[in-house]
Design a protein around this motif. Structure first.
Motif, PDB file in Angstrom:
ATOM      1  N   ARG A 105       0.875  -1.171   0.000  1.00 13.17           N
ATOM      2  CA  ARG A 105       0.000   0.000   0.000  1.00 13.17           C
ATOM      3  C   ARG A 105       0.911   1.219   0.000  1.00 13.17           C
ATOM      4  O   ARG A 105       2.083   1.122   0.345  1.00 13.17           O
ATOM      5  N   ARG A 106       0.373   2.372  -0.344  1.00 10.38           N
ATOM      6  CA  ARG A 106       1.219   3.570  -0.485  1.00 10.38           C
ATOM      7  C   ARG A 106       1.805   4.048   0.833  1.00 10.38           C
ATOM      8  O   ARG A 106       2.828   4.709   0.857  1.00 10.38           O
ATOM      9  N   ASN A 107       1.157   3.723   1.945  1.00 16.77           N
ATOM     10  CA  ASN A 107       1.623   4.170   3.262  1.00 16.77           C
ATOM     11  C   ASN A 107       1.585   3.004   4.248  1.00 16.77           C
ATOM     12  O   ASN A 107       0.651   2.210   4.229  1.00 16.77           O
ATOM     13  N   GLY A 108       2.592   2.932   5.102  1.00 15.43           N
ATOM     14  CA  GLY A 108       2.598   1.917   6.147  1.00 15.43           C
ATOM     15  C   GLY A 108       3.963   1.291   6.347  1.00 15.43           C
ATOM     16  O   GLY A 108       4.943   1.643   5.689  1.00 15.43           O
ATOM     17  N   PHE A 109       4.000   0.368   7.290  1.00 11.47           N
ATOM     18  CA  PHE A 109       5.197  -0.396   7.607  1.00 11.47           C
ATOM     19  C   PHE A 109       4.946  -1.829   7.165  1.00 11.47           C
ATOM     20  O   PHE A 109       3.967  -2.445   7.608  1.00 11.47           O
ATOM     21  N   PHE A 110       5.824  -2.368   6.335  1.00 14.78           N
ATOM     22  CA  PHE A 110       5.582  -3.676   5.735  1.00 14.78           C
ATOM     23  C   PHE A 110       6.805  -4.574   5.853  1.00 14.78           C
ATOM     24  O   PHE A 110       7.939  -4.117   5.674  1.00 14.78           O
ATOM     25  N   ALA A 111       6.549  -5.855   6.129  1.00  8.25           N
ATOM     26  CA  ALA A 111       7.622  -6.842   6.235  1.00  8.25           C
ATOM     27  C   ALA A 111       8.357  -6.956   4.901  1.00  8.25           C
ATOM     28  O   ALA A 111       7.812  -6.682   3.837  1.00  8.25           O
ATOM     29  N   HIS A 112       9.595  -7.367   4.980  1.00  5.28           N
ATOM     30  CA  HIS A 112      10.402  -7.617   3.791  1.00  5.28           C
ATOM     31  C   HIS A 112       9.676  -8.676   2.953  1.00  5.28           C
ATOM     32  O   HIS A 112       9.116  -9.620   3.501  1.00  5.28           O
TER      33      HIS A 112
END
Length: 157
Positions: A90-97
């Protein structure tokens, strides 16, 4: 052009169906967690949080959109379609590798621009809190520390 007209008509219909309370302000949608209504003088305007953020009616600031791990959406489980790119689901957020075997690196996405972040040695990224935590708290199964500290953790088959 047709898509814009259909989208504008859907937005107008959704806004027309929402009944504003007496007090002006921003109010959550009852089904979609990233959708809200801005009410001014009894007229509702439907709005969406930036992709990846959700609406939190408890925030007292003007901008009531926040990270999903900070907001209790309750039964409001629907979200707008994602607008991903190669590193940001998504355009914004914290995401796992994207490589499930890499537990200590994650991406901080702001408007689709990804910044790679490495957790402090010994910690794993936890998607549910958006932070680096001890491996047991992250719940990443099958991880084992490598011999070189700078390599972090690897998945063991």
């Amino acid at each position: 052009m047709k898509v814009f007209i259909v989208l504008a008509a859907a937005t107008a219909l959704a806004s027309a169906q929402f009944k504003c309370p007496v007090k002006d302000g921003q109010y959550e949608d009852d089904r979609q967690c990233d959708k809200f209504y801005e009410c001014v003088d009894g007229a509702a305007t439907m709005k969406l949080c930036p992709d990846g953020l959700v609406f939190d009616p408890t925030i007292r600031k003007i901008n009531k959109c926040d990270q999903p791990f900070n907001v209790d959406c309750g039964d409001r489980t629907e979200l707008q379609p994602p607008k991903p790119n190669h590193q940001c689901p998504r355009r914004n957020g914290f995401f796992a590798h994207p490589d499930a075997a890499v537990c200590n690196v994650f991406f901080n996405c702001i408007e689709g621009e990804a910044t790679e972040v490495k957790c402090t040695a010994g910690l794993h990224f936890d998607e549910y809190s958006g932070t680096c935590v001890w491996p047991d708290a992250a719940g990443r199964q099958g991880m084992q520390r490598t011999r070189k500290e700078d390599q972090g953790w690897i998945r063991v088959p």
